[in-house]
Design a protein around this motif. Structure first.
Motif, short mmCIF file in Angstrom:
data_model
loop_
_atom_site.label_atom_id
_atom_site.label_comp_id
_atom_site.label_asym_id
_atom_site.label_seq_id
_atom_site.Cartn_x
_atom_site.Cartn_y
_atom_site.Cartn_z
N ARG A 80 0.86 -1.18 0.00
CA ARG A 80 0.00 0.00 0.00
C ARG A 80 0.89 1.23 0.00
NH1 ARG A 80 -2.77 -2.60 4.17
NH2 ARG A 80 -2.12 -0.98 5.65
N GLN A 81 0.55 2.18 -0.84
CA GLN A 81 1.34 3.39 -0.96
C GLN A 81 1.50 4.06 0.41
OE1 GLN A 81 2.72 4.45 -3.85
NE2 GLN A 81 3.76 6.11 -2.78
N GLY A 82 2.77 4.26 0.80
CA GLY A 82 3.05 4.95 2.05
C GLY A 82 2.95 4.09 3.28
N ALA A 83 2.53 2.82 3.13
CA ALA A 83 2.34 1.96 4.31
C ALA A 83 3.31 0.79 4.34
CB ALA A 83 0.91 1.45 4.37
N GLY A 84 3.90 0.43 3.20
CA GLY A 84 4.85 -0.66 3.18
C GLY A 84 4.36 -1.87 2.41
N SER A 85 5.11 -3.00 2.59
CA SER A 85 4.81 -4.24 1.87
C SER A 85 4.78 -5.39 2.86
CB SER A 85 5.86 -4.51 0.80
OG SER A 85 5.89 -3.49 -0.17
N TRP A 86 3.85 -6.34 2.59
CA TRP A 86 3.69 -7.52 3.44
C TRP A 86 3.77 -8.78 2.59
CZ3 TRP A 86 1.26 -2.97 3.87
CH2 TRP A 86 1.23 -2.35 5.13
N THR A 87 4.31 -9.85 3.18
CA THR A 87 4.37 -11.12 2.46
C THR A 87 2.95 -11.66 2.25
OG1 THR A 87 4.68 -12.29 4.55
CG2 THR A 87 6.66 -11.71 3.28
N ALA A 88 2.79 -12.42 1.16
CA ALA A 88 1.48 -12.97 0.81
C ALA A 88 1.70 -14.27 0.04
CB ALA A 88 0.68 -11.97 -0.04
N LEU A 89 0.62 -14.98 -0.20
CA LEU A 89 0.64 -16.14 -1.08
C LEU A 89 -0.26 -15.85 -2.27
CD1 LEU A 89 0.45 -19.16 1.40
CD2 LEU A 89 2.38 -18.51 -0.05
N PRO A 90 0.17 -16.24 -3.49
CA PRO A 90 -0.63 -15.94 -4.67
C PRO A 90 -1.91 -16.75 -4.71
CG PRO A 90 1.23 -17.32 -5.27
CD PRO A 90 1.42 -16.96 -3.82
N ASP A 91 -2.92 -16.20 -5.37
CA ASP A 91 -4.15 -16.92 -5.65
C ASP A 91 -3.79 -18.10 -6.55
OD1 ASP A 91 -6.55 -17.88 -6.67
OD2 ASP A 91 -7.47 -15.90 -6.80
N PRO A 92 -4.09 -19.36 -6.14
CA PRO A 92 -3.69 -20.51 -6.95
C PRO A 92 -4.35 -20.54 -8.32
CG PRO A 92 -5.18 -21.19 -5.19
CD PRO A 92 -4.80 -19.77 -4.91
N SER A 93 -5.46 -19.83 -8.50
CA SER A 93 -6.12 -19.84 -9.81
C SER A 93 -5.56 -18.80 -10.76
CB SER A 93 -7.63 -19.60 -9.65
OG SER A 93 -7.87 -18.27 -9.21
N LEU A 94 -4.64 -17.96 -10.25
CA LEU A 94 -4.06 -16.90 -11.07
C LEU A 94 -2.55 -16.97 -10.99
CD1 LEU A 94 -6.33 -13.99 -9.84
CD2 LEU A 94 -6.64 -15.30 -11.93
#
Length: 477
Positions: A80-94
């Motif tokens: 998010r702009q100005g808030a940083g980055s967080w780890t995630a897992l991708p949507d398996p269908s995409l």
């Protein structure tokens, strides 16, 4: 609850990215992905700022920014702009790291795309079609069914193959993917079961997902189809539609014989399943094999819909495909297409009409060039990667290779660092399956294929360390 976060120093200690890898941002992104996948960095963990991580690793901020961008594209980071980055897992269908979204000039050998270069007859056909174009200049240029002279040639070609066809049964489309979308859009409702082969053409899966269909995979190998399993899938799922590619199947190269074609159509008739048959590769026989009859030749109740394309025989840049069905269904599909486009480009249709007049010469040209490329691919694999196994197809344009314990996705990531772009097995399956396979096309010139396999062998042995190929080789692609 306090927000969980990683400092640049903590992440730096966890990372094992090879500093000699080129480009390093890919190796960095791969290392972070590995940490997330094996749970050493939990999901929703805040990542260090790009500037801080760059200082910790002793690299430029641009390098870290590129790695973060790649992780976001692949679904492993949310930002998010100005808030940083967080780890995630991708949507398996995409999947955003899609080899079909790459560009030809990204510096990598394009071994992810099974598209041969334009036929030598293209220039002459374009010149003749350009001369024909003024005859159409007084009209609107919109013909939802397609130009009559192209539909006549397509119908005549089916008739010559033993399947009597009238021009009214042909709808010209803007490529075979357009044809796929039109048929599924008209026939398939949300939640309908749709059978697809596994592996299969990836955009068939996309088309079914776009309709929110229930996808029912049925296995196919380079040795062919198990018709009883296909029939069981039709019966048990009550499939509305089954998408099949019986002619030099993409990616396995399998060719269905006439007996199995008749049996499949018979099962579909009894179980009330419509068959959508993709003949995109049907003209690309390399070895001398008996020509199989069109699947629709065994149809007695108009449940076989056939799609074809100019892309493999003549050139992918000619965005012209077609649908062969009943006259009533062709008109219904023409009405349905109005929500997407009105008609296909006139000049492209005229070019393809001229090329139909040269179809035998083009088939001979493709046999000659693709036979040489297939030989180069088979020889290079047996010399460089003898542990891998495959069945040499009698036509088509792809080799479906079983790996020897490697994962196709990490191998593709390593190969990119050695200057080769690949399409790993999971791109051709449902829900991340087929990780033990790799599709390798033999549509490039032999010298490009030989170099690509040499680089692939290095990627397998050395991991994500390498450099992009020199410009002269890229220009041969």
């Amino acid at each position: 609850m306090p927000e969980r976060h990683l400092s640049a120093q903590q992440l730096g200690r966890l990372l094992d990215a090879d500093r000699s890898a080129r480009p390093f941002y890919r190796a960095l992104a791969q290392a972070v992905r590995g940490l997330v996948r094996d749970g050493r960095v939990p999901v929703r963990m805040r990542m260090p700022a790009e500037r801080h991580l760059a200082e910790e690793l002793g690299v430029s901020r641009t390098t870290v920014t590129a790695a973060y961008d790649l992780l976001r594209e692949q679904g492993y980071l949310d930002s998010r702009q100005g808030a940083g980055s967080w780890t995630a897992l991708p949507d398996p269908s995409l999947s955003a790291d899609n080899p079909w979204l790459s560009v030809d000039d990204d510096g990598l050998l394009q071994m992810q795309c099974a598209a041969p270069p334009a036929t030598a007859m293209l220039t002459e056909a374009v010149n003749e079609a350009t001369g024909d174009l003024p005859r159409y200049g007084m009209g609107s240029g919109y013909d939802p069914m397609g130009l009559p002279e192209l539909r006549e040639r397509i119908a005549a070609h089916y008739t010559a193959r033993g399947l009597a066809t009238r021009p009214e049964q042909i709808l010209v489309t803007t490529g075979s993917q357009h044809a796929l979308q039109l048929v599924m859009g008209l026939i398939v409702s949300p939640g309908d079961p749709v059978i697809v082969e596994s592996p299969t053409y990836p955009h068939a899966i996309d088309a079914a997902r776009n309709r929110t269909a229930r996808i029912v995979p049925v296995g196919v190998t380079a040795e062919g189809w198990q018709v009883d399993l296909l029939a069981s899938a039709m019966r048990q799922s009550a499939a509305r539609l089954a998408y099949l590619m019986p002619d030099f199947h993409n990616p396995t190269g399998a060719l269905m014989d006439d007996a199995d074609r008749a049996a499949v159509v018979g099962h579909a008739r009894r179980l009330d399943t419509t068959l959508l048959i993709d003949e995109t590769w049907s003209e690309l026989a390399i070895d001398e094999v008996p020509r199989a009859a069109p699947m629709a030749a065994f149809d007695t109740d108009s449940r076989v819909i056939t799609i074809g394309s100019a892309s493999k025989l003549w050139w992918g840049g000619l965005r012209i495909g077609w649908i062969r069905t009943t006259a009533a269904m062709a008109r219904a599909l023409a009405v349905h297409r109005a929500a997407v486009d009105i008609a296909s480009p006139v000049l492209d249709q005229l070019v393809v009409a001229r090329l139909f007049d040269r179809i035998e010469e083009t088939r001979a040209e493709r046999r000659r060039t693709m036979s040489a490329s297939r030989s180069a691919l088979v020889t290079a694999l047996r010399e460089r990667l003898p542990e891998w196994s495959f069945t040499v197809p009698r036509g088509g344009g792809t080799l479906w290779v079983r790996l020897a314990g490697e994962g196709a996705t990490p191998l593709a990531e390593s190969a990119a660092c050695h200057g080769v772009r690949l399409a790993p097995g999971p791109w051709f399956g449902v829900s991340g399956t087929l990780e033990g396979y790799l599709r390798l096309p033999f549509t490039q010139p032999p010298q490009v294929i030989t170099e690509a396999i040499a680089r692939l062998a290095m990627a397998r042995d050395r991991g994500p360390v390498g450099s992009r190929p020199a410009d002269p080789l890229i220009r041969m692609v």
